[in-house]
Design a protein around this motif. Structure first.
Motif, PDB file in Angstrom:
ATOM      1  N   ASN A  58      -7.368   4.678  -5.382  1.00 25.82           N
ATOM      2  CA  ASN A  58      -8.488   5.318  -4.703  1.00 25.82           C
ATOM      3  C   ASN A  58      -8.191   6.806  -4.594  1.00 25.82           C
ATOM      4  N   LYS A  59      -8.730   7.571  -5.529  1.00 25.87           N
ATOM      5  CA  LYS A  59      -8.385   8.989  -5.605  1.00 25.87           C
ATOM      6  C   LYS A  59      -8.883   9.762  -4.386  1.00 25.87           C
ATOM      7  N   SER A  60     -10.078   9.447  -3.914  1.00 24.10           N
ATOM      8  CA  SER A  60     -10.628  10.199  -2.779  1.00 24.10           C
ATOM      9  C   SER A  60      -9.834   9.953  -1.509  1.00 24.10           C
ATOM     10  N   ALA A  61      -9.322   8.740  -1.358  1.00 21.60           N
ATOM     11  CA  ALA A  61      -8.530   8.416  -0.175  1.00 21.60           C
ATOM     12  C   ALA A  61      -7.054   8.742  -0.364  1.00 21.60           C
ATOM     13  N   LYS A  62      -6.664   9.107  -1.568  1.00 24.18           N
ATOM     14  CA  LYS A  62      -5.264   9.381  -1.907  1.00 24.18           C
ATOM     15  C   LYS A  62      -4.400   8.174  -1.579  1.00 24.18           C
ATOM     16  N   GLN A  63      -4.868   7.022  -2.028  1.00 24.03           N
ATOM     17  CA  GLN A  63      -4.128   5.787  -1.783  1.00 24.03           C
ATOM     18  C   GLN A  63      -4.091   4.950  -3.059  1.00 24.03           C
TER      19      GLN A  63
ATOM     20  N   ASN B  69       0.812  -1.213   0.000  1.00 20.64           N
ATOM     21  CA  ASN B  69       0.000   0.000   0.000  1.00 20.64           C
ATOM     22  C   ASN B  69       0.848   1.266   0.000  1.00 20.64           C
ATOM     23  N   CYS B  70       0.342   2.283  -0.666  1.00 17.54           N
ATOM     24  CA  CYS B  70       0.989   3.595  -0.671  1.00 17.54           C
ATOM     25  C   CYS B  70      -0.049   4.695  -0.514  1.00 17.54           C
ATOM     26  N   ALA B  71       0.353   5.768   0.147  1.00 22.81           N
ATOM     27  CA  ALA B  71      -0.513   6.920   0.339  1.00 22.81           C
ATOM     28  C   ALA B  71       0.259   8.189   0.024  1.00 22.81           C
ATOM     29  N   TYR B  72      -0.447   9.175  -0.476  1.00 20.01           N
ATOM     30  CA  TYR B  72       0.196  10.433  -0.847  1.00 20.01           C
ATOM     31  C   TYR B  72      -0.651  11.595  -0.371  1.00 20.01           C
ATOM     32  N   GLU B  73      -0.051  12.784  -0.319  1.00 19.51           N
ATOM     33  CA  GLU B  73      -0.763  13.970   0.137  1.00 19.51           C
ATOM     34  C   GLU B  73      -1.057  14.958  -0.994  1.00 19.51           C
ATOM     35  N   ASN B  74      -0.128  15.047  -1.943  1.00 18.51           N
ATOM     36  CA  ASN B  74      -0.247  16.064  -2.981  1.00 18.51           C
ATOM     37  C   ASN B  74      -1.293  15.663  -4.017  1.00 18.51           C
ATOM     38  N   THR B  75      -2.417  16.332  -4.011  1.00 16.95           N
ATOM     39  CA  THR B  75      -3.505  15.968  -4.920  1.00 16.95           C
ATOM     40  C   THR B  75      -3.188  16.306  -6.375  1.00 16.95           C
ATOM     41  N   ALA B  76      -2.093  17.011  -6.615  1.00 15.71           N
ATOM     42  CA  ALA B  76      -1.711  17.335  -7.987  1.00 15.71           C
ATOM     43  C   ALA B  76      -0.969  16.183  -8.666  1.00 15.71           C
ATOM     44  N   PHE B  77      -0.505  15.208  -7.892  1.00 17.95           N
ATOM     45  CA  PHE B  77       0.171  14.061  -8.502  1.00 17.95           C
ATOM     46  C   PHE B  77      -0.750  13.408  -9.514  1.00 17.95           C
ATOM     47  N   ASP B  78      -0.212  13.056 -10.683  1.00 18.01           N
ATOM     48  CA  ASP B  78      -1.080  12.488 -11.713  1.00 18.01           C
ATOM     49  C   ASP B  78      -0.472  11.289 -12.427  1.00 18.01           C
ATOM     50  N   TYR B  79       0.534  10.707 -11.838  1.00 17.32           N
ATOM     51  CA  TYR B  79       1.126   9.507 -12.435  1.00 17.32           C
ATOM     52  C   TYR B  79       1.744   8.704 -11.313  1.00 17.32           C
ATOM     53  N   PHE B  80       1.386   7.407 -11.244  1.00 14.50           N
ATOM     54  CA  PHE B  80       1.754   6.580 -10.097  1.00 14.50           C
ATOM     55  C   PHE B  80       2.351   5.263 -10.595  1.00 14.50           C
ATOM     56  N   PRO B  81       3.670   5.196 -10.682  1.00 13.24           N
ATOM     57  CA  PRO B  81       4.307   3.958 -11.132  1.00 13.24           C
ATOM     58  C   PRO B  81       4.771   3.091  -9.969  1.00 13.24           C
ATOM     59  N   TRP B  82       4.956   1.832 -10.250  1.00  8.51           N
ATOM     60  CA  TRP B  82       5.590   0.899  -9.323  1.00  8.51           C
ATOM     61  C   TRP B  82       6.870   0.384  -9.980  1.00  8.51           C
ATOM     62  N   TYR B  83       7.944   0.351  -9.182  1.00 10.76           N
ATOM     63  CA  TYR B  83       9.215  -0.168  -9.651  1.00 10.76           C
ATOM     64  C   TYR B  83       9.547  -1.439  -8.865  1.00 10.76           C
ATOM     65  N   GLN B  84      10.182  -2.362  -9.570  1.00 10.82           N
ATOM     66  CA  GLN B  84      10.573  -3.650  -8.987  1.00 10.82           C
ATOM     67  C   GLN B  84      12.095  -3.741  -9.032  1.00 10.82           C
ATOM     68  N   GLN B  85      12.694  -4.132  -7.918  1.00  4.27           N
ATOM     69  CA  GLN B  85      14.150  -4.227  -7.860  1.00  4.27           C
ATOM     70  C   GLN B  85      14.561  -5.597  -7.340  1.00  4.27           C
ATOM     71  N   PHE B  86      15.252  -6.351  -8.179  1.00  4.43           N
ATOM     72  CA  PHE B  86      15.815  -7.634  -7.763  1.00  4.43           C
ATOM     73  C   PHE B  86      17.184  -7.391  -7.141  1.00  4.43           C
ATOM     74  N   PRO B  87      17.616  -8.301  -6.254  1.00  4.18           N
ATOM     75  CA  PRO B  87      18.934  -8.130  -5.611  1.00  4.18           C
ATOM     76  C   PRO B  87      20.047  -7.976  -6.644  1.00  4.18           C
TER      77      PRO B  87
ATOM     78  N   ASP C  58      -7.191   8.740 -13.614  1.00  2.00           N
ATOM     79  CA  ASP C  58      -8.495   8.699 -14.259  1.00  2.00           C
ATOM     80  C   ASP C  58      -9.070   7.287 -14.343  1.00  2.00           C
ATOM     81  N   VAL C  59      -8.306   6.291 -13.859  1.00  2.00           N
ATOM     82  CA  VAL C  59      -8.819   4.924 -13.780  1.00  2.00           C
ATOM     83  C   VAL C  59      -8.637   4.414 -12.363  1.00  2.00           C
ATOM     84  N   SER C  60      -9.475   3.469 -11.956  1.00  2.00           N
ATOM     85  CA  SER C  60      -9.400   2.955 -10.585  1.00  2.00           C
ATOM     86  C   SER C  60      -8.585   1.679 -10.484  1.00  2.00           C
ATOM     87  N   GLU C  61      -8.313   1.061 -11.614  1.00  2.00           N
ATOM     88  CA  GLU C  61      -7.579  -0.198 -11.586  1.00  2.00           C
ATOM     89  C   GLU C  61      -6.875  -0.428 -12.910  1.00  2.00           C
TER      90      GLU C  61
END
Lengths: 114, 116
Positions: free
Chosen positions: B67-72, B22-40, B53-56
């Motif tokens: 979840n845009k309303s929860a900023k999560q 899970n991740c949470a953010y405060e800045n409502t202007a953020f508009d791109y949310f990537p996930w990065y994967q790091q192997f050893p 603009d999409v929920s999933e």
């Protein structure tokens, strides 16, 4: 394939030495970044550059400087290495964020200062 | 306001189980949310990303829920495999801005171990 190459995988340096970490990217990316990775602290941005000869401080610039004389090369300099700079250093590059947001990382340099 | 808070710090899951980060953010202007994967021994690499603009968004066994309303936002790994064992970083940025405003803001990472 995009390639971000860091010159060394492992380095051991003595306290007080001047240390150079080199990074080269082959995709004509505008932006280049240096991060430091420590357990529990994640990726912390040291310096970044979005154009040749341009540089901006990140979140933890103290004790570091950078150089970007050519678009493909971004160097991190530890002016006088200290033991608290022992860490994994990661270089990354990306296009202009408005064009493509993906950041490409090198394999990292594990620096030990003794 | 520029932080992205990520939890848990570490996660152990049995093979075949569901891993949730899970991740949470405060800045409502953020508009791109990537996930990065790091192997050893490797640098992080982009795994999957979502716009608000999409929920999933689903790619194979990996799904981002937003979840845009929860900023999560969260990463779900279905049918987790030992090969998924890695450190995962969420991030956020302002896609429409150049320069420093467009920098990725990373969470602190989650070390996932999938037990056989």
């Amino acid at each position: 394939d995009v390639k971000v190459t860091q010159s060394s995988r492992y380095l051991v340096k003595r306290t007080g030495e001047k240390v150079f970490l080199e990074c080269v990217q082959d995709m004509d990316h505008e932006n280049m970044f240096w991060y430091r990775q420590d357990p529990g602290l994640g990726l912390r941005l040291i310096y970044f550059s979005y154009d040749v000869k341009m540089k901006e401080k990140g979140d933890i610039p103290e004790g570091y400087s950078v150089s970007r004389e050519k678009k493909e090369r971004f160097s991190l300099i530890l002016e006088s290495a200290s033991t608290n700079q022992t860490s994994m250093y990661l270089c990354a590059s990306s296009f202009d964020i408005r064009v493509n947001t993906e950041a490409f990382f090198g394999q990292g340099t594990r620096l030990t200062v003794v | 306001q520029q932080q992205v808070k990520q939890s848990p710090q570490s996660l152990i899951v049995q093979k075949g189980g569901i891993s949730i980060i899970n991740c949470a953010y405060e800045n409502t202007a953020f508009d791109y949310f990537p996930w990065y994967q790091q192997f050893p021994g490797k640098g992080p690499a982009l795994l999957i990303a979502i716009r608000p603009d999409v929920s999933e968004k689903k790619e194979g066994r990996f799904t981002i829920s937003f979840n845009k309303s929860a900023k999560q936002f969260s990463l779900h790994i279905m049918d987790s495999q030992p090969g998924d064992s890695a450190t995962y970083f969420c991030a956020a940025t302002l896609k429409n801005y150049g320069g420093s405003q467009g920098n990725l803001i990373f969470g602190k990472g989650t070390k996932l171990s999938v037990k056989p």
